[in-house]
Scaffold this motif. Structure first.
Motif, PDB file in Angstrom:
ATOM      1  N   ALA A 263      -9.525   4.643  -4.041  1.00  0.00           N
ATOM      2  CA  ALA A 263      -9.097   5.850  -4.581  1.00  0.00           C
ATOM      3  C   ALA A 263      -7.882   5.542  -5.640  1.00  0.00           C
ATOM      4  CB  ALA A 263      -8.625   7.029  -3.550  1.00  0.00           C
ATOM      5  N   PRO A 264      -8.035   5.083  -6.905  1.00  0.00           N
ATOM      6  CA  PRO A 264      -7.034   4.422  -7.477  1.00  0.00           C
ATOM      7  C   PRO A 264      -5.750   5.429  -7.618  1.00  0.00           C
ATOM      8  CG  PRO A 264      -9.053   4.427  -8.798  1.00  0.00           C
ATOM      9  CD  PRO A 264      -9.265   5.288  -7.451  1.00  0.00           C
ATOM     10  N   GLU A 265      -5.996   6.710  -7.810  1.00  0.00           N
ATOM     11  CA  GLU A 265      -4.613   7.390  -7.753  1.00  0.00           C
ATOM     12  C   GLU A 265      -3.757   7.628  -6.598  1.00  0.00           C
ATOM     13  OE1 GLU A 265      -7.830  10.088  -5.773  1.00  0.00           O
ATOM     14  OE2 GLU A 265      -7.775   8.527  -7.638  1.00  0.00           O
ATOM     15  N   THR A 266      -4.145   7.283  -5.472  1.00  0.00           N
ATOM     16  CA  THR A 266      -3.238   7.051  -4.378  1.00  0.00           C
ATOM     17  C   THR A 266      -2.700   5.685  -4.111  1.00  0.00           C
ATOM     18  OG1 THR A 266      -5.101   6.389  -2.623  1.00  0.00           O
ATOM     19  CG2 THR A 266      -4.927   8.509  -3.165  1.00  0.00           C
ATOM     20  N   VAL A 267      -2.905   4.683  -5.004  1.00  0.00           N
ATOM     21  CA  VAL A 267      -2.363   3.452  -4.708  1.00  0.00           C
ATOM     22  C   VAL A 267      -1.156   3.401  -5.595  1.00  0.00           C
ATOM     23  CG1 VAL A 267      -2.711   0.758  -5.029  1.00  0.00           C
ATOM     24  CG2 VAL A 267      -4.713   2.387  -4.004  1.00  0.00           C
ATOM     25  N   TRP A 268      -0.033   2.781  -4.852  1.00  0.00           N
ATOM     26  CA  TRP A 268       1.253   2.613  -5.720  1.00  0.00           C
ATOM     27  C   TRP A 268       1.525   1.106  -5.819  1.00  0.00           C
ATOM     28  CZ3 TRP A 268       3.354   6.549  -8.303  1.00  0.00           C
ATOM     29  CH2 TRP A 268       2.533   7.975  -8.194  1.00  0.00           C
ATOM     30  N   PHE A 269       1.717   0.413  -7.046  1.00  0.00           N
ATOM     31  CA  PHE A 269       2.067  -0.713  -7.225  1.00  0.00           C
ATOM     32  C   PHE A 269       3.615  -0.884  -7.460  1.00  0.00           C
ATOM     33  CE2 PHE A 269      -2.502  -0.839  -8.166  1.00  0.00           C
ATOM     34  CZ  PHE A 269      -2.815  -2.126  -7.404  1.00  0.00           C
ATOM     35  N   ALA A 270       4.174  -2.102  -7.077  1.00  0.00           N
ATOM     36  CA  ALA A 270       5.600  -2.335  -7.733  1.00  0.00           C
ATOM     37  C   ALA A 270       5.290  -3.109  -9.016  1.00  0.00           C
ATOM     38  CB  ALA A 270       6.193  -3.512  -6.443  1.00  0.00           C
ATOM     39  N   PHE A 271       6.411  -3.515  -9.600  1.00  0.00           N
ATOM     40  CA  PHE A 271       6.405  -4.049 -11.069  1.00  0.00           C
ATOM     41  C   PHE A 271       5.918  -5.528 -10.913  1.00  0.00           C
ATOM     42  CE2 PHE A 271      10.233  -5.605  -9.103  1.00  0.00           C
ATOM     43  CZ  PHE A 271      10.469  -6.842  -9.480  1.00  0.00           C
ATOM     44  N   ASP A 272       5.841  -6.174  -9.691  1.00  0.00           N
ATOM     45  CA  ASP A 272       5.511  -7.427  -9.758  1.00  0.00           C
ATOM     46  C   ASP A 272       4.339  -7.772  -8.890  1.00  0.00           C
ATOM     47  OD1 ASP A 272       6.690  -6.977  -7.424  1.00  0.00           O
ATOM     48  OD2 ASP A 272       8.217  -8.662  -7.538  1.00  0.00           O
ATOM     49  N   THR A 273       3.621  -6.676  -8.289  1.00  0.00           N
ATOM     50  CA  THR A 273       2.339  -7.013  -7.498  1.00  0.00           C
ATOM     51  C   THR A 273       1.368  -7.844  -8.068  1.00  0.00           C
ATOM     52  OG1 THR A 273       2.938  -4.801  -6.590  1.00  0.00           O
ATOM     53  CG2 THR A 273       0.791  -5.964  -6.223  1.00  0.00           C
ATOM     54  N   VAL A 274       1.103  -9.107  -7.357  1.00  0.00           N
ATOM     55  CA  VAL A 274      -0.047  -9.768  -7.790  1.00  0.00           C
ATOM     56  C   VAL A 274      -1.177  -9.807  -6.942  1.00  0.00           C
ATOM     57  CG1 VAL A 274      -0.550 -12.273  -7.978  1.00  0.00           C
ATOM     58  CG2 VAL A 274       1.634 -11.475  -8.528  1.00  0.00           C
ATOM     59  N   LEU A 275      -2.207  -9.438  -7.703  1.00  0.00           N
ATOM     60  CA  LEU A 275      -3.620  -9.306  -6.815  1.00  0.00           C
ATOM     61  C   LEU A 275      -4.727 -10.438  -7.104  1.00  0.00           C
ATOM     62  CD1 LEU A 275      -4.117  -5.533  -7.129  1.00  0.00           C
ATOM     63  CD2 LEU A 275      -3.296  -6.733  -5.159  1.00  0.00           C
ATOM     64  N   GLY A 276      -5.367 -10.915  -6.147  1.00  0.00           N
ATOM     65  CA  GLY A 276      -6.435 -11.958  -6.517  1.00  0.00           C
ATOM     66  C   GLY A 276      -7.700 -11.127  -6.873  1.00  0.00           C
ATOM     67  N   ARG A 277      -8.879 -11.703  -6.974  1.00  0.00           N
ATOM     68  CA  ARG A 277     -10.007 -11.210  -7.279  1.00  0.00           C
ATOM     69  C   ARG A 277     -10.662 -10.852  -5.988  1.00  0.00           C
ATOM     70  NH1 ARG A 277     -13.778 -15.072 -11.135  1.00  0.00           N
ATOM     71  NH2 ARG A 277     -14.890 -12.908 -10.919  1.00  0.00           N
ATOM     72  N   ASP A 278     -11.676  -9.512  -6.271  1.00  0.00           N
ATOM     73  CA  ASP A 278     -12.379  -9.196  -5.154  1.00  0.00           C
ATOM     74  C   ASP A 278     -11.254  -8.688  -3.917  1.00  0.00           C
ATOM     75  OD1 ASP A 278     -15.071  -9.530  -6.149  1.00  0.00           O
ATOM     76  OD2 ASP A 278     -14.637 -11.724  -5.707  1.00  0.00           O
ATOM     77  N   VAL A 279     -10.398  -8.169  -4.220  1.00  0.00           N
ATOM     78  CA  VAL A 279      -9.649  -7.691  -3.296  1.00  0.00           C
ATOM     79  C   VAL A 279      -9.870  -6.049  -3.282  1.00  0.00           C
ATOM     80  CG1 VAL A 279      -7.124  -6.708  -2.966  1.00  0.00           C
ATOM     81  CG2 VAL A 279      -7.446  -9.224  -3.876  1.00  0.00           C
ATOM     82  N   VAL A 280      -9.861  -5.528  -2.122  1.00  0.00           N
ATOM     83  CA  VAL A 280     -10.151  -4.136  -1.712  1.00  0.00           C
ATOM     84  C   VAL A 280      -8.952  -3.381  -1.248  1.00  0.00           C
ATOM     85  CG1 VAL A 280     -11.849  -2.648  -0.398  1.00  0.00           C
ATOM     86  CG2 VAL A 280     -12.711  -4.679  -1.496  1.00  0.00           C
ATOM     87  N   ILE A 281      -8.697  -2.305  -1.921  1.00  0.00           N
ATOM     88  CA  ILE A 281      -7.676  -1.473  -1.508  1.00  0.00           C
ATOM     89  C   ILE A 281      -8.066  -0.190  -1.163  1.00  0.00           C
ATOM     90  CG2 ILE A 281      -5.353  -0.756  -2.124  1.00  0.00           C
ATOM     91  CD1 ILE A 281      -5.149  -3.220  -4.060  1.00  0.00           C
ATOM     92  N   GLU A 282      -7.801   0.213   0.102  1.00  0.00           N
ATOM     93  CA  GLU A 282      -8.314   1.505   0.422  1.00  0.00           C
ATOM     94  C   GLU A 282      -7.403   2.663  -0.073  1.00  0.00           C
ATOM     95  OE1 GLU A 282      -9.451   1.338   4.571  1.00  0.00           O
ATOM     96  OE2 GLU A 282     -11.211   0.356   4.227  1.00  0.00           O
ATOM     97  N   PRO A 283      -7.270   3.942   0.268  1.00  0.00           N
ATOM     98  CA  PRO A 283      -6.317   4.761   0.023  1.00  0.00           C
ATOM     99  C   PRO A 283      -5.168   4.776   0.494  1.00  0.00           C
ATOM    100  CG  PRO A 283      -8.652   5.665   0.309  1.00  0.00           C
ATOM    101  CD  PRO A 283      -8.520   4.610   0.743  1.00  0.00           C
TER     102      PRO A 283
END
Length: 456
Positions: A263-283
């Motif tokens: 649910a992309p609209e519910t995920v809040w990132f910081a300015f420097d968040t680093v994500l790898g591939r195939d990461v799954v982020i739930e609401p």
């Protein structure tokens, strides 16, 4: 053919406004977007161009701004009296003494302008028609009280006018002035010296340099960008709007880079968040600053993560909290209502339920039972807990630091451990269980009789 050398670049960032509509003790340009002050977002975009000099023009609340930019080696210039944007830029003249090149004029409360857009402004300044000034324009859904730009199809400016001074016909034009511009240093301060304040506000307007150059027979040009990129912040509501715009762009980028956001609209990132591939982020996941997530990680719903490093294949949450200094090894697991702070969880280790791990080093393959706490603080100092590889910590245990649990050791459920436990040992630290046959029934019978007597 030899390539012409890239021009020297300087930036003047205006940050002198009082920001009274924010109703805040914190300077307007230091309010955060994605956990990072607006001004520093902009300064970092400028830094990508490798400028020779960057000058921030300060005014009210100058001490806060100076403290924020000093570590970056940015100099400041004071606008003691706010007399308009032209007057503000003029205060940077001394700081740019001897500089020969192109000057970008930017605004500290317009934080999302990209390095690419800045570079495009400079490039237009060096186009074959060699405009005197390059202005960044945009077309908002509601032009409102923005200054207007009248230009031809090639972007050559015929006129620029502030809303207060515009005619009805000019106000009907939807190409608006963001206030951002690029000007050669040789032109900038000479033009500013000629700007007057004969206008509805009695201020020295920076855009007037365009018409002054035109009077000298030198045309200026406009390039356009999106309204979102030049959105300004003057109130808490506008701050929230810019935050949302930044988050939407970051979510889109995360998914384009190979992360799944349920649910992309519910995920809040910081300015420097680093994500790898195939990461799954739930609401409903929130990232604070300083988070790095490796490939294949699953972050379950309602987790809050800040200052943490999460190894490949690890699993977090739901309802987990990772605080600064939390490090999760590959394929480790932090479950629901688990909190970590300044703690390392080894490869394949897990703490599945209702646990606090603070100032701890947990070895590979360790199993932390539900309700376990590392008691790391005595009210004055912090102490470390070390748990060796393959150890098993029974549920509802309290490990009173400083303490070391050896590799392969077992701590019985409900134990309060105050001393070191050697490798492969069993540690039990709880009261002896005692059973008294029939006591429960006798107690209930006596109490029921007592209760009945009180009702007579």
């Amino acid at each position: 053919m030899a390539t012409a050398p890239a021009p020297n670049i300087a930036a003047v960032i205006l940050a002198a406004g009082k920001g009274t509509r924010m109703k805040s003790d914190l300077h307007k340009v230091l309010h955060p977007i994605a956990g990072h002050p607006m001004l520093l977002h902009l300064a970092e975009s400028v830094a990508a161009l490798k400028p020779e000099r960057t000058v921030v023009v300060t005014g009210a609340g100058r001490e806060q701004v100076e403290a924020a930019v000093a570590p970056l080696g940015i100099v400041t210039a004071l606008q003691a009296e706010q007399l308009g944007t032209g007057h503000a830029v003029a205060q940077a003249e001394a700081a740019l003494a001897g500089f020969e090149g192109d000057v970008l004029v930017l605004y500290g409360d317009v934080p999302l302008v990209s390095s690419a857009t800045m570079q495009a402004m400079v490039a237009r300044l060096h186009a074959p028609d060699s405009p005197a000034v390059v202005v960044l324009g945009f077309r908002p859904a509601d032009p409102a009280a923005y200054g207007r730009i009248i230009a031809d199809e090639a972007g050559v400016i015929a006129k620029m006018v502030e809303y207060k001074d515009a005619s009805e016909a000019e106000r009907a034009i939807n190409l608006c002035n963001s206030g951002l511009m690029a000007v050669r240093s040789a032109d900038l301060f000479a033009l500013l010296a000629r700007v007057g304040n004969d206008n509805a506000a009695g201020e020295y307007y920076l855009p007037d340099v365009v018409m002054l150059a035109a009077a000298d027979g030198r045309a200026s040009a406009v390039i356009e960008t999106s309204a979102a990129e030049v959105a300004g912040v003057n109130s808490r509501a506008e701050l929230a709007g810019v935050e949302l715009s930044w988050q939407q762009a970051r979510r889109t980028q995360a998914m384009a880079d190979g992360a799944t956001l349920i649910a992309p609209e519910t995920v809040w990132f910081a300015f420097d968040t680093v994500l790898g591939r195939d990461v799954v982020i739930e609401p409903n996941v929130v990232f604070g600053p300083g988070v790095s997530v490796a490939d294949g990680v699953v972050i379950h719903a309602f987790s809050h993560i800040e200052g943490a490093t999460i190894g490949a294949g690890a699993e977090v949450g739901p309802f987990a909290r990772l605080r600064p200094g939390a490090v999760l090894g590959e394929h480790s697991k932090i479950g629901n209502f688990v909190e970590m702070k300044k703690a390392v969880l080894g490869v394949g280790a897990k703490a599945n339920h209702l646990t606090y791990l603070g100032d701890a080093e947990v070895g590979p393959g360790v199993n932390i039972g539900a309700g376990t706490i590392t008691c790391n603080y005595d009210g004055f100092f912090k102490y470390k807990t070390v748990i060796g590889a393959g150890a098993f910590i029974g549920s509802n245990s309290a490990l009173v630091a400083p303490v070391t649990i050896g590799a392969g050791a077992i701590v019985g459920a409900g134990s309060v451990i105050t001393g070191d436990v050697e490798a492969d040992a069993l540690a039990l630290a709880r009261g002896k269980q005692e059973a008294r046959p029939g006591w429960g029934k006798r107690f209930r019978d006596a109490m029921m009789a007592k209760k009945a007597a009180t009702k007579k």
